[in-house]
Design a protein around this motif. Structure first.
Motif, short mmCIF file in Angstrom:
data_model
loop_
_atom_site.label_atom_id
_atom_site.label_comp_id
_atom_site.label_asym_id
_atom_site.label_seq_id
_atom_site.Cartn_x
_atom_site.Cartn_y
_atom_site.Cartn_z
N CYS A 9 10.38 0.59 -10.50
CA CYS A 9 9.60 0.60 -11.59
C CYS A 9 9.40 2.09 -11.80
O CYS A 9 9.51 2.78 -12.73
N TYR A 10 8.90 2.79 -10.84
CA TYR A 10 8.20 4.23 -10.67
C TYR A 10 9.57 5.01 -11.06
O TYR A 10 9.36 6.09 -11.69
N GLY A 11 10.67 4.70 -10.46
CA GLY A 11 11.42 5.80 -10.59
C GLY A 11 12.39 5.60 -11.95
O GLY A 11 12.56 6.76 -12.58
N TYR A 12 12.62 4.43 -12.47
CA TYR A 12 12.92 4.27 -13.74
C TYR A 12 12.05 4.87 -14.99
O TYR A 12 12.61 5.47 -15.62
N ALA A 13 10.74 4.71 -14.66
CA ALA A 13 9.74 5.42 -15.81
C ALA A 13 10.08 6.91 -15.61
O ALA A 13 9.64 7.45 -16.68
N PHE B 126 7.27 -11.17 -10.96
CA PHE B 126 7.69 -10.00 -11.93
C PHE B 126 6.53 -8.94 -11.43
O PHE B 126 5.61 -9.09 -10.85
N VAL B 127 7.05 -7.86 -11.85
CA VAL B 127 6.21 -6.58 -11.64
C VAL B 127 6.27 -5.68 -12.60
O VAL B 127 7.05 -5.43 -13.59
N LEU B 128 4.87 -5.46 -13.18
CA LEU B 128 4.73 -4.55 -14.41
C LEU B 128 4.15 -3.13 -14.12
O LEU B 128 3.28 -3.09 -13.05
N TYR C 237 9.38 -7.76 -1.34
CA TYR C 237 10.06 -7.94 -2.81
C TYR C 237 9.16 -7.00 -3.92
O TYR C 237 9.61 -6.33 -4.82
N GLN C 238 7.85 -7.28 -3.78
CA GLN C 238 7.01 -6.59 -4.89
C GLN C 238 6.95 -5.02 -4.63
O GLN C 238 6.81 -4.45 -5.48
N GLY C 239 7.09 -4.68 -3.28
CA GLY C 239 6.72 -3.21 -3.12
C GLY C 239 8.07 -2.73 -3.52
O GLY C 239 7.98 -1.26 -4.17
N ASN D 216 0.78 -1.16 -0.28
CA ASN D 216 -0.11 0.03 -0.08
C ASN D 216 0.93 1.30 0.06
O ASN D 216 0.36 2.43 -0.76
N LEU D 217 1.98 1.43 0.77
CA LEU D 217 2.71 2.48 0.69
C LEU D 217 3.34 2.68 -0.60
O LEU D 217 3.30 3.78 -1.01
#
Length: 426
Positions: A336-340, A374-376, A328-330, A116-117
């Motif tokens: 992913c947010y930082g690289y995007a 995996f995380v998309l 690991y998912q969080g 959630n965070l």
């Protein structure tokens, strides 16, 4: 008892490695002091001089002071030596490089709310299932038993039969603290994860090149341990995302005149995620996922080849601690947010129109022999949490790499080749 013979010093001494004679002391300093004492007792020869009438002698120390003033004041500003001089302490406001304390997120940070965070911080919505475009493309991918068996043997070699056997830490069982466990040789967790990531990268890249007929060394490239730090301002706070991972794969065109278009996972993101509320993390704040540190000026520019796009983030556990799958998912969502966001920033520098940026993360978990998930992530807006359009996140549950080899290969090759398969032919 009375000694009849006088005591003499020992002729040989034990120095740890054997018996030997007493070493001779260095007497240079002793004789040096003796010479000074002897010279100090000598009387100085006094030569009397008769000065002319009306002449006053000059103090010779005046010339010494002039030379000191010329050295300290004329050439450079005179400063008293430390500790008499005032020097600013590093990390205090008096330091010229000091800036206010900032919030830093790094890969070793454990989140209190692991799902959630990150969703609240990245302004994202967690979807229930994989995107329909991914699922349709996944049904077309099939593997024969020979290929799956080859991949499973590669995974077993990476986990169990690695030739670089190292000394493993001694495993003592509580409460038998006095026991001496045998020394065991094997493969460390860090090396296992690195070999698994390398194997997954090579398998997916080779399969995609054979499937779609392109040179794997030309289109798909790799950046090992990229220096990527994304700064962000939120709630009058200065936060940094330290995005240090194992390696990142990027897509680069074969020609410098063309650019790769971004293929969104969900083309109808405006209708699907508009006005959807974020999950509340009350009473905690997003700042609990960051560490407070002093910030010094640094170059945060993330450099990749022009007209290239970031594809997959390969992230390992880094052997910090055994975490849950949600941790690991969080962490994958934050990466992913930082690289995007870095990808969107590069598009702004190239004066290109912003389109939804898609990126994915492959992470490993050392639990149950070795698990892979995996995380998309699809970045739909860069305006922040005040936007009515949310970003999107899809999670794939981590599975054992030896027990569910076929499922892992299906997810891996689907996500790695989705963008290449949907590129326009013209």
């Amino acid at each position: 008892m009375k000694f009849t013979n006088p005591l003499n010093h020992a002729k040989y001494f034990w120095w740890g490695k054997g018996w030997g004679t007493k070493p001779r002391k260095n007497t240079d300093q002793f004789y040096y002091k003796m010479q000074w004492k002897a010279k100090a007792k000598r009387p100085l020869e006094v030569i009397e001089q008769t000065l002319p009438e009306g002449v006053k002698p000059i103090d010779p120390n005046v010339y010494v002071r002039q030379e000191m003033n010329r050295e300290f004041h004329d050439k450079s500003k005179f400063e008293l030596p430390w500790p008499y001089s005032h020097r600013p302490i590093k990390g205090t406001p008096e330091d010229p490089n000091y800036k206010q304390e900032v919030l830093v997120f790094h890969r070793n940070k454990r989140l209190i709310e692991p799902i959630n965070l990150p969703l609240h911080f990245t302004n994202s919505i967690l979807e229930d299932d994989l995107p329909q475009s991914i699922l349709r493309f996944q049904r077309e991918i099939q593997f024969d038993d020979k290929f799956v068996d080859y991949c499973r043997r590669r995974f077993e070699w990476s986990l169990l039969n690695d030739c670089a056997m190292q000394k493993l830490p001694l495993n003592r069982e509580f409460p038998y603290l006095d026991q001496r466990p045998p020394r065991v040789f094997g493969t460390t967790t860090n090396r296992k994860e690195n070999l698994i990531l390398q194997t997954l990268y090579e398998i997916s890249n080779s399969w995609t090149a054979e499937k779609f007929g392109y040179n794997p060394n030309l289109i798909s490239m790799r950046i090992s341990r990229p220096h990527c730090v994304y700064p962000i301002h939120r709630d009058e706070k200065y936060a940094l995302l330290d995005l240090e991972c194992d390696f990142v794969t990027i897509l680069s065109t074969s020609s410098s005149n063309t650019s790769l278009p971004s293929i969104p996972f969900d083309p109808d993101y405006v209708a699907n995620v508009s006005d959807r509320p974020l999950k509340s993390i009350s009473p905690i704040s997003w700042q609990v996922g960051f560490d407070t540190k002093n910030f010094y000026t640094d170059d945060f520019e993330f450099i990749i080849p022009t007209k290239s796009q970031i594809q997959t983030i390969f992230l390992s556990n880094n052997n910090v601690r055994i975490l849950n799958d949600e941790d690991y998912q969080g962490r994958g969502i934050m990466f992913c947010y930082g690289y995007a966001m870095q990808q969107a920033k590069l598009l702004e520098k190239q004066e290109q129109q912003f389109v939804p940026q898609t990126i994915q993360c492959l992470y490993t978990s050392p639990k149950d022999s070795m698990k892979v998930g995996f995380v998309l992530f699809q970045l739909n807006t860069v305006t922040g949490d005040d936007s009515t359009i949310r970003n999107q996140v899809w999670l794939s549950e981590p599975r054992s790499i030896l027990d569910d080899t076929r499922s892992i290969l299906n997810d891996l090759c689907t996500m790695q080749s989705f963008r290449l398969a949907n590129l326009p032919t013209s």
